[in-house]
Design an enzyme around this catalytic site. Structure first.
Site, PDB file in Angstrom:
ATOM      1  N   GLU A 132       8.023 -16.152  -9.318  1.00 24.65           N
ATOM      2  CA  GLU A 132       7.255 -14.939  -8.997  1.00 24.65           C
ATOM      3  C   GLU A 132       6.772 -14.196 -10.230  1.00 24.65           C
ATOM      4  OE1 GLU A 132       9.309 -11.970  -6.567  1.00 24.65           O
ATOM      5  OE2 GLU A 132      11.173 -12.294  -7.622  1.00 24.65           O
TER       6      GLU A 132
ATOM      7  N   LYS B 248      12.905 -16.043  -8.630  1.00 24.37           N
ATOM      8  CA  LYS B 248      12.694 -15.106  -9.751  1.00 24.37           C
ATOM      9  C   LYS B 248      11.690 -15.685 -10.731  1.00 24.37           C
ATOM     10  CE  LYS B 248      13.730 -12.228  -8.766  1.00 24.37           C
ATOM     11  NZ  LYS B 248      14.130 -11.606  -7.625  1.00 24.37           N
TER      12      LYS B 248
ATOM     13  N   ARG C 110       4.080  -0.577  -4.696  1.00 24.03           N
ATOM     14  CA  ARG C 110       3.777  -1.004  -3.325  1.00 24.03           C
ATOM     15  C   ARG C 110       2.479  -1.813  -3.248  1.00 24.03           C
ATOM     16  NH1 ARG C 110       6.827   2.169   0.339  1.00 24.03           N
ATOM     17  NH2 ARG C 110       5.484   1.443   2.006  1.00 24.03           N
TER      18      ARG C 110
ATOM     19  N   CYS D  65       0.849  -1.175   0.000  1.00 23.21           N
ATOM     20  CA  CYS D  65       0.000   0.000   0.000  1.00 23.21           C
ATOM     21  C   CYS D  65       0.897   1.241   0.000  1.00 23.21           C
ATOM     22  CB  CYS D  65      -0.940   0.092   1.192  1.00 23.21           C
ATOM     23  SG  CYS D  65      -2.146  -1.227   1.242  1.00 23.21           S
TER      24      CYS D  65
ATOM     25  N   TRP E 226      -2.668  -2.896  -1.651  1.00 25.35           N
ATOM     26  CA  TRP E 226      -2.365  -4.318  -1.687  1.00 25.35           C
ATOM     27  C   TRP E 226      -3.250  -4.917  -0.603  1.00 25.35           C
ATOM     28  CZ3 TRP E 226      -0.654  -8.200   1.539  1.00 25.35           C
ATOM     29  CH2 TRP E 226      -0.170  -9.365   0.927  1.00 25.35           C
TER      30      TRP E 226
ATOM     31  N   HIS F  80      16.602 -37.471  -1.357  1.00 24.11           N
ATOM     32  CA  HIS F  80      15.879 -37.769  -0.118  1.00 24.11           C
ATOM     33  C   HIS F  80      14.395 -37.443  -0.240  1.00 24.11           C
ATOM     34  CE1 HIS F  80      19.575 -38.834   1.839  1.00 24.11           C
ATOM     35  NE2 HIS F  80      20.124 -37.702   1.414  1.00 24.11           N
TER      36      HIS F  80
ATOM     37  N   ASN G 299      -1.891   2.745   5.334  1.00 22.54           N
ATOM     38  CA  ASN G 299      -0.984   1.646   4.988  1.00 22.54           C
ATOM     39  C   ASN G 299      -0.650   0.926   6.293  1.00 22.54           C
ATOM     40  OD1 ASN G 299       1.179   0.026   4.181  1.00 22.54           O
ATOM     41  ND2 ASN G 299       2.640   1.708   4.272  1.00 22.54           N
ATOM     42  N   GLY G 300      -0.899  -0.385   6.329  1.00 17.38           N
ATOM     43  CA  GLY G 300      -0.606  -1.149   7.543  1.00 17.38           C
ATOM     44  C   GLY G 300      -1.759  -2.077   7.874  1.00 17.38           C
TER      45      GLY G 300
ATOM     46  N   LYS H  62       6.252  -4.746  -3.872  1.00 14.27           N
ATOM     47  CA  LYS H  62       7.702  -4.641  -3.710  1.00 14.27           C
ATOM     48  C   LYS H  62       8.106  -4.395  -2.271  1.00 14.27           C
ATOM     49  CE  LYS H  62      11.726  -2.978  -6.019  1.00 14.27           C
ATOM     50  NZ  LYS H  62      12.151  -4.360  -6.284  1.00 14.27           N
TER      51      LYS H  62
ATOM     52  N   GLU I 235      17.629 -18.208  -5.490  1.00 11.84           N
ATOM     53  CA  GLU I 235      17.211 -16.925  -6.055  1.00 11.84           C
ATOM     54  C   GLU I 235      16.676 -17.115  -7.478  1.00 11.84           C
ATOM     55  OE1 GLU I 235      16.374 -14.240  -5.022  1.00 11.84           O
ATOM     56  OE2 GLU I 235      16.559 -12.786  -6.635  1.00 11.84           O
TER      57      GLU I 235
HETATM   58  C1  G6P Z   1       9.143  -8.567  -1.436  1.00 14.43           C
HETATM   59  C2  G6P Z   1       9.756  -8.295  -2.793  1.00 14.43           C
HETATM   60  C3  G6P Z   1      11.062  -9.074  -2.930  1.00 14.43           C
HETATM   61  C4  G6P Z   1      12.006  -8.731  -1.806  1.00 14.43           C
HETATM   62  C5  G6P Z   1      11.340  -8.943  -0.436  1.00 14.43           C
HETATM   63  C6  G6P Z   1      12.169  -8.333   0.677  1.00 14.43           C
HETATM   64  O1  G6P Z   1       8.725  -9.879  -1.358  1.00 14.43           O
HETATM   65  O2  G6P Z   1       8.858  -8.647  -3.825  1.00 14.43           O
HETATM   66  O3  G6P Z   1      11.670  -8.757  -4.173  1.00 14.43           O
HETATM   67  O4  G6P Z   1      13.150  -9.515  -1.888  1.00 14.43           O
HETATM   68  O5  G6P Z   1      10.074  -8.288  -0.392  1.00 14.43           O
HETATM   69  O6  G6P Z   1      12.177  -6.938   0.499  1.00 14.43           O
HETATM   70  P1  G6P Z   1      13.304  -5.983   1.039  1.00 14.43           P
HETATM   71  O7  G6P Z   1      12.865  -4.612   0.608  1.00 14.43           O
HETATM   72  O8  G6P Z   1      13.311  -6.135   2.519  1.00 14.43           O
HETATM   73  O9  G6P Z   1      14.587  -6.401   0.413  1.00 14.43           O
END
Ligand code: G6P
Length: 594
Positions: free
Chosen positions: A478, A475, A27, A2, A75, A494, A99-100, A589, A471
């Protein structure tokens, strides 16, 4: 998670707010809304969907004018995305964006608002209904009384028709900045208002801002006035647009050499570190983060243990904060976060501090809460990252961890100087290897054609290759919505190997030469069961159906080059599948709720 924005004393407030919302859209983007005060009356519009839907709706309204207003991009936490659940929420003379999460909203409804029939399913509506219910004719007093009742996290912007020239903001645990320029602004982050302001204030928890057309005053929840000093800030970079790239994500993948170079150059010059962290050699170190930042931490653990010879515990922040972590004043805790606002990471930082630990944060956003509250900050220089899926900020985090590993090894005397000198000079040129790694894009495009219809893809690796696999897998899942899993290659047998059948796709990251024969065995095991394997390697010894070569770098830095083809692969697969690459479904994000 948000984004909120507000302004006062701004000619054409509605367009300033929608412009700000477009910059905050990363956001959250399931609905958006705006309220202004026009001729002492609140007018508002809110719509399910992207900001563009809201802007289209506003265009049909000729007289949406006013110099004070608030806006929100959502969001969803409580209540599905819909016009009704979108912010602002309105009651009586008040409009609120938030926001929150208000954790005690059910109790508040029961205690104060039993007879009120709510118009939405949101926790936020409780705030505006409470303001209306408790309104004494004095906004500051009512806000202070309301804020004291709220539990959870909140950044709130409030309009009241009785005070049409005043914007109110309240903060507890969710980010909020106030900027003064031609008018006064409030926003969840600096990018929304950077080009409009010359003076910046950071609100802290438990503060209320009373914003006139020209200035802001700050109060505690008990209405005691606070004298606040402005923060230094850098004006926005000019290259914040997409330029000629189809998506922000691709642009940001290509910005990685610069992000890494700038981060290293900021702290390492002529083989000497400009870092000054007062730490003695500890018994162990904690690294705490979420998402990709956690994956950077996995690589950090391997590198720190190699160079510092002490145990390093890496934990996701949402687990750390409730796990009664074994830390004390001798357990430095490193928090990694691009945004510096991730709620779980911020809570983990506070938890570590409350146990006496020295805290060091690796953050990309200077004015973030995590940066402000840490004992030490190592600021990554990735610049603004817009795509939800992080790429360049992750690469800058890796660079920061390499620097810290080498710096502490020198400081604690745990590695010989020949080793650390060599690593430092290799680190100074790492960006050139990342640049060369980008050359694989044509090959990756072909591979993406083959993999675009896969239902499942497994990522395997050993040592640092496992960190890269984690990672790479995140990627791809997502942004393409393909089910992906990352596994330590030796662990497949396993259980997970039972999922391998003819045609299953496996991607193997080969980073450390001493582990290559072991990885090759694991590749052979899945090939024997019908898997089609792609290997990412700098060595050329690995045998697989396809091999993507990355430039040779010191094995400790290999994640930085190997992640590049994995990012490009995710991007091209998602593109072929027609996915919304920069704004994947259900994600945001900056995750400012638990
Ligand atoms: C969200 C984003 C990710 C990020 C994670 C942690 O899930 O989509 O890309 O790695 O938050 O965010 P930060 O800002 O703490 O790195």
């Amino acid at each position: 998670m948000c984004g909120i924005i507000g302004c006062n004393g701004v000619e054409g407030a509605a367009s300033a707010i929608t412009q700000g919302l477009e910059r905050l859209e990363y956001r959250g983007y399931d609905s958006a809304g705006i309220a202004i005060i026009d001729n002492k009356k609140i007018r508002y519009e809110k719509k399910k969907g992207r900001i563009s839907v809201l802007i289209k709706a506003l265009k049909t309204q000729s007289d949406f004018v006013g110099s004070i207003g608030i806006g929100h991009t959502r969001w969803a936490t409580h209540g599905k995305p819909s016009d009704e659940n979108a912010h602002p929420h309105i009651s009586g003379k008040f409009a609120v964006v938030h926001n929150g999460i208000i954790e005690n909203y059910r109790q508040l409804k029961e205690k104060y608002l039993k007879l009120v029939s709510l118009k939405s399913d949101t926790d936020t509506e409780i705030i505006v209904q409470l303001l209306n219910r408790l309104y004494s004719g004095n906004c500051l007093e009512t806000l202070s009384n309301t804020a004291k009742l709220l539990e959870g996290s909140f950044a709130i912007a409030v309009l009241c028709e009785d005070e049409p020239d005043t914007l109110y903001c309240v903060r507890k645990s969710s980010p909020l900045l106030i900027g003064v320029g031609n008018g006064v602004y409030a926003a969840s982050d600096l990018s929304a208002i950077n080009d409009r302001i010359h003076t910046l204030y950071r609100m802290n928890d438990g503060e209320i801002a009373v914003i006139s057309k020209t200035e802001a005053e700050f109060y505690t929840f008990d209405k005691k006035k606070i004298v606040k000093n402005p923060e230094e800030f850098e004006k926005a970079e000019s290259n914040c647009g997409k330029e000629n790239y189809e998506h922000y994500m691709l642009k940001e993948i290509y910005e990685q050499p610069a992000a890494v170079q700038k981060t290293v150059d900021a702290y390492l010059e002529n083989n000497k570190f400009r870092l000054d962290f007062e730490l003695n050699k500890p018994e162990r170190i904690y690294i705490v983060a979420c998402g990709s930042a956690y994956h950077a931490g996995l690589a950090g653990k391997r590198i720190f243990e190699e160079l510092l010879k002490i145990p390093v515990i890496v934990q996701v922040a949402s687990e750390f904060r409730y796990s009664n972590p074994l830390i004390n004043e001798n357990t430095p805790t490193i928090i990694i976060s691009q945004s510096g606002e991730t709620a779980d990471s911020l809570a983990a930082l506070r938890e570590a501090k409350s146990r006496g630990a020295k805290t060091l944060s690796i953050v990309n956003v200077r004015h973030s809460s995590i940066a402000a509250e840490s004992d030490y900050v190592l600021l990554t220089r990735a610049g603004q990252e817009t795509a939800v899926a992080t790429t360049k900020a992750y690469s800058a985090q890796l660079a920061a961890l390499y620097m810290l590993g080498i710096y502490f090894a020198e400081k604690f005397g745990t590695a010989d100087s020949k080793t650390t000198e060599k690593l430092k000079s290799q680190l100074e040129t790492l960006h050139t290897a990342i640049l060369s790694a980008l050359d694989c894009e044509m090959q990756i495009k072909e591979l993406a054609q083959q993999l675009q219809s896969a239902e499942h893809i497994y990522f395997i690796g050993r040592g640092l290759g496992y960190a890269a696999a984690c990672e790479g897998s995140l990627k791809l899942k997502e942004i393409s919505y393909i089910h992906c899993e990352a596994y330590a290659a030796g662990e497949m047998k396993h259980g997970t190997i039972s999922l391998i059948e003819k045609g299953t796709n496996v991607i193997a990251a080969d980073t450390e030469p001493k582990l290559s024969p072991k990885l090759q065995s694991n590749i052979d095991e899945v090939v024997a069961r019908g898997a089609r394997v792609t290997a990412i390697t700098s060595q050329g010894k690995i045998k697989a159906d396809s091999v993507i070569k990355t430039p040779a770098v010191n094995e400790l830095f290999a994640v930085s080059t190997q992640i590049v083809p994995l990012q490009l692969l995710s991007y091209h697969i998602a593109r072929l599948r027609g996915c919304d690459i920069d704004k994947p479904r259900n994600l945001a994000k900056s995750v400012t709720v638990e």
